[in-house]
Design an enzyme around this catalytic site. Sequence first.
Site, PDB file in Angstrom:
ATOM      1  N   ASP A 180      72.821 134.330 -16.448  1.00 14.26           N
ATOM      2  CA  ASP A 180      74.040 134.903 -15.565  1.00 14.26           C
ATOM      3  C   ASP A 180      74.459 135.778 -15.602  1.00 14.26           C
ATOM      4  O   ASP A 180      74.815 136.898 -15.053  1.00 14.26           O
ATOM      5  CB  ASP A 180      75.273 134.216 -15.901  1.00 14.26           C
TER       6      ASP A 180
ATOM      7  N   LYS B 240      83.618 127.496 -15.969  1.00 15.65           N
ATOM      8  CA  LYS B 240      83.190 126.298 -14.799  1.00 15.65           C
ATOM      9  C   LYS B 240      81.975 125.488 -16.133  1.00 15.65           C
ATOM     10  O   LYS B 240      82.060 124.156 -15.177  1.00 15.65           O
ATOM     11  CB  LYS B 240      81.741 127.183 -14.039  1.00 15.65           C
TER      12      LYS B 240
ATOM     13  N   ARG C 146      81.297 119.788 -18.019  1.00 21.10           N
ATOM     14  CA  ARG C 146      80.671 118.647 -18.766  1.00 21.10           C
ATOM     15  C   ARG C 146      81.828 117.869 -19.055  1.00 21.10           C
ATOM     16  O   ARG C 146      81.455 116.821 -19.068  1.00 21.10           O
ATOM     17  CB  ARG C 146      80.541 119.802 -19.692  1.00 21.10           C
TER      18      ARG C 146
ATOM     19  N   SER D   4      66.210 129.696 -25.778  1.00 21.60           N
ATOM     20  CA  SER D   4      66.569 129.043 -26.299  1.00 21.60           C
ATOM     21  C   SER D   4      67.722 128.303 -25.956  1.00 21.60           C
ATOM     22  O   SER D   4      67.631 128.427 -23.990  1.00 21.60           O
ATOM     23  CB  SER D   4      67.485 129.838 -27.908  1.00 21.60           C
TER      24      SER D   4
END
Length: 440
Positions: free
Chosen positions: A323, A27, A32, A202
Amino acid sequence: MEKYRVKSIFNNIESSEVIRVKVPGSKSITNRALLIAALADGESRLSGALFSNDAKNMIDCLNVLGIKTDMDEENETIILQGCGGKIPVKEASINVGSAGTAARFITALLAFSGGIYHLDSSEQMKKRPMKPFLDALISLGVIIKYDEIEGHFPFTLDSREVRGGEIRLDTSISSQFLSAVIMTGFLLKGGLKTIITGGRESLPYVNMTVKVMEDFGVTVDIDNEDGLISYILKEGKGYMARKYDIEPDVSAACYFYAMAEILGCRACVEGVHLDSIQGDIEFVKLLKKMGASLSEDEHGIVFQGAEEGNYEGIEANLNSFSDQALTLAAISVFAKSPTKITGVAHICLQESNRLIAIKTELEKLGIRTKMGKGEITIFPNRMDDTEVEIETYEDHRVAMAFSLIGLRRDGIVINNPECSAKTFKDYFRVLDGITATLSL
């Protein structure tokens, strides 16, 4: 399908069993690549694309803005006619739905395109904060008029007087804010320098963004001055169209590696390798600390779960691959010792408050938790097989993660399983195939 009853198969499989699956395209990379190809000079062909609700929302937004797309869902291919950095439509109404990537990426695109646009969203997306991002755009001369609540959808955006320059951007809520402005910053006269603030440790998704940009011919200069990191986009040089292969979605693949850990068997997800540019590959490596082992062949990672599903809990900072916080929570209920997940304060502001979801749904199962600021500790306990309905909060990751528990504990029922279509519409069909095959 309003409910899905998970089939428990733990007592019916051998350690030599192999879960073999193919997952959709990433995804994160798909959305992008869609934005970048839309801005490129010429025709781009994206292979391995994900046709999730999020991706379709993104494509719908681009179509409204005059970008021509040709979709072949069966062959996972999208062809885009790029606009060469000049959006054809300068006044439009856009609805980003519930897609966080479209919400951030399209907003930045329109803020830097010199037009007037009205942006709306789903009720779910209206609750997600945008203020640090929108304030940064306002500092560049964008005028924003809110329809309802300041800092949230819906709003009207006037970018006719936008200018290049320097902004400070807090990425603690979402690194998508940064990805959005660096993908589009070259459109601004004078370019754009973005100085990063906030507490994210990060930014792997930003690293992914930079890599995809480079693949289409635009370089981001990254500077570190006095401890402040800046991303610098020069004016003018835009993207070049190309054929582009999208990696399988590592975030989706992680559910199948987690299955193998819980069940004590093996898993191989086609095309997922340890050199993936996706940040969630770190979760696969993390599972080695819970007794898993990894190898690779030409098909991808070969994951071997802990012997007989017998593993210890761990303490892990998931800031850079958050996630998978729900996935680790699901694995932890069968561990021999507690698991502490840290560094995930920002997941309270995603599709649902995911920390609250973990706590609430695990406690339905008799699992005690202790929640702190940006962290949660899970104390495994023997569970009975009383039927329990898991509320999914319209959050695809809650639905998929909690289904894992049902593979080893009878009585798990997932409410509204179709919310998984946000990123993996066939997840529960694939799960049906796995349980049918492994329990023969």
